[in-house]
Design an enzyme around this catalytic site. Structure first.
Site, PDB file in Angstrom:
ATOM      1  N   ASP A  52       0.824  -1.202   0.000  1.00 51.08           N
ATOM      2  CA  ASP A  52       0.000   0.000   0.000  1.00 51.08           C
ATOM      3  C   ASP A  52       0.867   1.266   0.000  1.00 51.08           C
ATOM      4  O   ASP A  52       2.063   1.202   0.260  1.00 51.08           O
ATOM      5  CB  ASP A  52      -0.872  -0.015   1.264  1.00 51.08           C
ATOM      6  CG  ASP A  52      -2.343   0.215   0.937  1.00 51.08           C
ATOM      7  OD1 ASP A  52      -2.660   0.527  -0.223  1.00 51.08           O
ATOM      8  OD2 ASP A  52      -3.168   0.064   1.852  1.00 51.08           O
ATOM      9  N   TYR A 110       6.434  -9.871   7.154  1.00 54.72           N
ATOM     10  CA  TYR A 110       6.310  -8.419   7.341  1.00 54.72           C
ATOM     11  C   TYR A 110       6.848  -8.038   8.719  1.00 54.72           C
ATOM     12  O   TYR A 110       6.869  -8.855   9.635  1.00 54.72           O
ATOM     13  CB  TYR A 110       4.841  -7.986   7.271  1.00 54.72           C
ATOM     14  CG  TYR A 110       4.312  -7.839   5.865  1.00 54.72           C
ATOM     15  CD1 TYR A 110       4.426  -6.640   5.187  1.00 54.72           C
ATOM     16  CD2 TYR A 110       3.678  -8.897   5.228  1.00 54.72           C
ATOM     17  CE1 TYR A 110       3.930  -6.489   3.906  1.00 54.72           C
ATOM     18  CE2 TYR A 110       3.177  -8.758   3.937  1.00 54.72           C
ATOM     19  CZ  TYR A 110       3.303  -7.544   3.286  1.00 54.72           C
ATOM     20  OH  TYR A 110       2.813  -7.383   2.018  1.00 54.72           O
TER      21      TYR A 110
END
Lengths: 262, 262
Positions: A52, A110
């Site tokens: 994003d 992540y």
């Protein structure tokens, strides 16, 4: 035609995400421009997943097919001289013809980083979420363990997820402290849209004492986004690594890497 | 009037140095604007020294005299809410009336960081000098030890230095490796204009094999800027710390902190 796999790092601060968009600067556009400049080819690269706007990557992977005669080991250096300062190619290697950086991926990791200092570290301000008031790190560590395993993550994904189902597997999830920074590392077979950020936003409620560690399980089982906490800020999230099977061969049937991603 | 000492960190990337200039954005101007906004006073702050355009600080110190009734412990938080993202105040405390952040300073420590990775760390690119080819770190460590002590540093300062003499004392100087980063830490009673950067530029020649470690001594004794290496890039230099005597009381006669600085 060769199929080339590439590992890339980028500072997401000034990007509107990885993937090409109708508007805004994207990592994909910059890389495709650099390839065009280098080999003259109009290539569309295949990323392992979107990230994003504002999200960073230390080890994003993409692949592309090329007729160019440039030796594979030259691509990293050659592309870096043509890329802006906030993108750095780290490696390039030959992959089998059927390798697809998204569908062939087996695991992704992540990291989400909280700056717990009284005042923010000025040099890490673009990469950490500053939370100056006290957090119960032990409770957060206990809370995130409830998410390990194969679950329906509907509660922990954006209501804008377009996926037919939300079952994903989390292999590992743990916190690590480094000076005033608190890192969450989370590894899974795939992540839904905003999934790590919603998990983190909910864990922050646990750290603040608004929820108990066990509530992470209750929220998971409720399968309703509104049960979870807010979506944490994007700028503290980094895609650390994408892992593939032996030889990077595709095994599409067993992969969950067909999704929106972070 | 109270005299307040303040510790400040800043990312120097987008500043034309610490000290006010006829043109360009400076750290001093931003801080004075924030003070004006907070207390209404038109104050000129006294920095412990200049830092050049692009140079960062983790622990720069300044002081200022104020008639404001704002409690000292509130200044850091109150200024931070009024400062841009690239300046963070870390502490504020009461100092004696005769405290002068430049003249009272006893020791300063700078760090210069080289990124020795094949490709640059994209997140540290604004804070490290990328040197992808091999460096002999042992030779550099040996070379810098020749500078410890009290010497005339004419060879290792800019020809634009305006100081009457160039005798300074280096208390400590050593390298430390941290992953792919090589840090030089250097502590002295004062630094001349571009002194750390010229030292580093010369040490890079040692690391590259163009000079021997002993040449650092020969160059020092030659007292001629042209003997030394180039001035290393500013963006990898950080002012780490400024130290004062007991109670921060001024001892102007013994201080060398009356100079141009980095």
């Amino acid at each position: 035609m060769r199929n080339i796999g590439v590992k890339v790092s980028y500072d997401g601060t000034n990007f509107n995400g990885f993937q090409s968009q109708p508007y805004g600067r994207t990592v994909q556009d910059e890389i495709e421009k650099a390839i065009k400049h280098l080999s003259g080819e109009n290539i569309i690269i295949i990323g392992s997943g979107r990230t994003d706007a504002g999200v960073h990557a230390l080890g994003q992977v993409f692949n592309f097919h090329t007729s160019s005669t440039i030796p594979t080991e030259r691509w990293a250096i050659a592309l870096n001289t043509r890329l802006p300062k906030d993108i750095v190619i780290l490696d390039a290697w030959n992959v089998p013809d059927n390798f697809h950086s998204r569908r062939s991926a087996k695991r992704k990791t992540y990291r989400y980083t909280i700056d717990m200092g009284k005042f923010p570290d000025v040099f890490a301000r673009s990469y950490r979420f500053h939370h100056p008031t006290k957090l119960n790190a032990e409770a957060m560590a206990e809370g995130v363990r409830h998410l390990i395993g194969t679950h329906d993550f509907t509660s922990y994904t954006s209501i804008h997820s377009t996926k037919p189902h939300h079952i994903r597997t989390i292999y590992e999830a743990y916190f690590e402290q480094e000076g005033g920074a608190l890192h969450l590392y989370i590894t899974g077979n795939g992540f839904l849209y905003n999934m790590v950020r919603v998990i983190m936003g909910t864990l922050l409620w646990v750290g603040q004492g608004k929820l108990k560690p066990d509530d992470m399980k209750r929220i998971l089982e409720g399968k309703l986004r509104s049960l979870a906490g807010p979506t944490a800020m994007p700028h503290a999230l980094t895609l650390m690594d994408v892992e593939y099977g032996e030889g990077g061969v595709a095994d599409h049937l067993n992969s969950s890497m067909d999704e929106d991603d972070e």
